[in-house]
Design an enzyme around this catalytic site. Structure first.
Site, PDB file in Angstrom:
ATOM      1  N   ASP A  75       0.830  -1.207   0.000  1.00 46.83           N
ATOM      2  CA  ASP A  75       0.000   0.000   0.000  1.00 46.83           C
ATOM      3  C   ASP A  75       0.868   1.262   0.000  1.00 46.83           C
ATOM      4  O   ASP A  75       2.038   1.233   0.387  1.00 46.83           O
ATOM      5  CB  ASP A  75      -0.982   0.016   1.177  1.00 46.83           C
ATOM      6  CG  ASP A  75      -0.311  -0.068   2.544  1.00 46.83           C
ATOM      7  OD1 ASP A  75       0.683  -0.800   2.686  1.00 46.83           O
ATOM      8  OD2 ASP A  75      -0.769   0.618   3.483  1.00 46.83           O
ATOM      9  N   GLU A 137      -0.027  -1.231   5.716  1.00 50.69           N
ATOM     10  CA  GLU A 137       1.110  -0.806   6.544  1.00 50.69           C
ATOM     11  C   GLU A 137       0.961   0.662   6.908  1.00 50.69           C
ATOM     12  O   GLU A 137       1.245   1.066   8.033  1.00 50.69           O
ATOM     13  CB  GLU A 137       2.427  -1.014   5.781  1.00 50.69           C
ATOM     14  CG  GLU A 137       3.674  -0.817   6.644  1.00 50.69           C
ATOM     15  CD  GLU A 137       4.135   0.633   6.763  1.00 50.69           C
ATOM     16  OE1 GLU A 137       4.956   0.914   7.649  1.00 50.69           O
ATOM     17  OE2 GLU A 137       3.668   1.501   5.994  1.00 50.69           O
TER      18      GLU A 137
HETATM   19 ZN   LIG Z   1       6.636   2.219   4.223  1.00 52.29          ZN
END
Ligand SMILES: [Zn+2]
Length: 387
Positions: A75, A137
């Protein structure tokens, strides 16, 4: 399928997927699956509860313990509102730099890891190379726990984890942990002239916020532990970043809401600080309820990320130092998924191409030089796995 025989070609492809954390990463995952399959490497998905995102893991080499995990996230942060001079979803070269959202954080490393998997698959590995690609994340590093725990059950146990967040290919052995709360203080409204019969949510909130000030002062005054001393500041900090509440100067506030964040040093845990704030909130709630029973403090937990602690004679550190030649002592102020591996018993370091200063910025870039340095690192890693 096209060739994708260079890290740059793979990076170009990865950048073309607008895998912002709030959106699905499945098109990217599908492409990665087919890339790996094209090299004879099977991969598995770990789906998100909502089914719109997936982690992916894979292994190449012998089915034995003692391998290396390359860990990256798929992401990226949004581009909305940022002034880009290039299309963020088209990798663009200018003056030795490759521009695109995620070029540095961290599709550059993802591309290197995928190329390494493909190259490793043709080599006589003595230890396996494993790949861990996550989602979410950028919104708290919590989702990766599912991926780590699934890999623990499904694959031979790896010995070292390399998390490729941007460190300019330096070996980073520690970072602080984080913990956040959305705090709701519930008061009781009376006319302010009747102050002792009401409960001001704002004035009670102030007590909890001042508790944070006191913790900061206390932490700052203490001699830093060995694990804390490399950090600046070398102690745990508490911070309130946003607050709202109340209606008028002459009404005791019914509600006050604020966001409190903890950035704690290795050696301390999110549970330690959760217990500390819960105890203080309970103490204040008891005081408030003496005046009116329908008052109190609700703590709604946000993210909680463990710290990454420098290891004593850590296998991952030893490996990464040998591969990079970097013997400096580095810790960083940002959190990574590395601590989720480390708290589950994996020796872990952070080491990846690019500069964190470019992460999340408009015109994010990765230099061609860093990409080449990263590729050489991967080639040495594969040699090591064959030795
Ligand atoms: Zn990162």
């Amino acid at each position: 399928m096209e060739n994708y025989s260079t890290s740059r070609e793979i990076l170009t492809k990865l950048i073309s997927f607008p895998s912002v954390s709030s959106d699905s990463n499945l098109p990217l995952v599908e492409w990665v699956e087919s890339y790996l399959a094209g090299h004879g490497i099977a991969s598995e998905r770990v789906m998100s509860p909502c089914g719109t995102k997936a982690h992916l893991y894979a292994q190449t080499g012998p089915e034995i313990d003692g391998g290396v995990i390359l860990s990256g996230h798929t992401d990226v942060v949004p581009v909305a509102g940022q002034a880009w001079t290039t299309d963020p979803w088209t990798l663009t070269e200018r003056d030795g730099k490759l521009y695109g959202r995620g070029a540095c954080d961290m599709k550059g490393f993802d591309a290197l890891a995928l190329l390494a998997m493909a190259r490793a698959s043709t080599r006589p590995l003595k230890r396996p190379l494993q790949l861990a690609l996550s989602f979410d994340e950028e919104v708290g590093c919590a989702a990766v726990v599912d991926l780590v725990e699934t890999m623990m059950g499904a694959l031979p146990r790896a010995r070292e984890v390399i998390v490729g967040e941007p460190t300019m290919m330096r070996v980073v052995t520690g970072h602080k942990g984080g913990l956040a709360y959305n705090v709701h203080v519930r008061g009781f409204e009376v006319h302010s002239s009747l102050l002792p019969y009401g409960v001001s949510a704002i004035m009670q909130a102030a007590k909890l916020i001042d508790w944070a000030n006191q913790r900061n002062a206390e932490n700052a005054a203490r001699t830093p532990s060995e694990l804390a001393s490399p950090f600046d500041p070398a102690y745990t900090t508490l911070h309130v970043g946003r607050i709202e509440g109340g209606t008028a100067h002459n009404i005791t506030a019914k509600d006050c809401r604020f966001l409190m964040e903890f950035r704690f040093v290795p050696g301390e845990s999110p549970q330690d600080w959760a217990r500390a704030i819960e105890a203080k909130a309970a103490e204040l709630t008891a005081e408030m309820q003496k005046i009116h029973p329908d008052t109190g403090i609700d703590l709604n937990p946000g993210f909680a990320l463990p710290a990454l602690a420098p290891e004593k004679d850590g296998a991952a550190e030893t490996l990464a130092r040998r591969l990079t030649g970097d013997n400096g002592r580095h810790v960083v102020s940002y959190g990574t998924e590395g601590s989720q591996f480390q708290t589950r018993g994996y020796s872990t370091v952070v080491c990846g191409p690019g500069d964190i200063a470019q992460a999340h910025q408009p015109d994010e870039f990765l230099s061609l030089d860093q990409l080449a340095t990263g590729e050489a690192f991967m080639d040495r890693l594969i040699d090591t796995l064959c030795a």
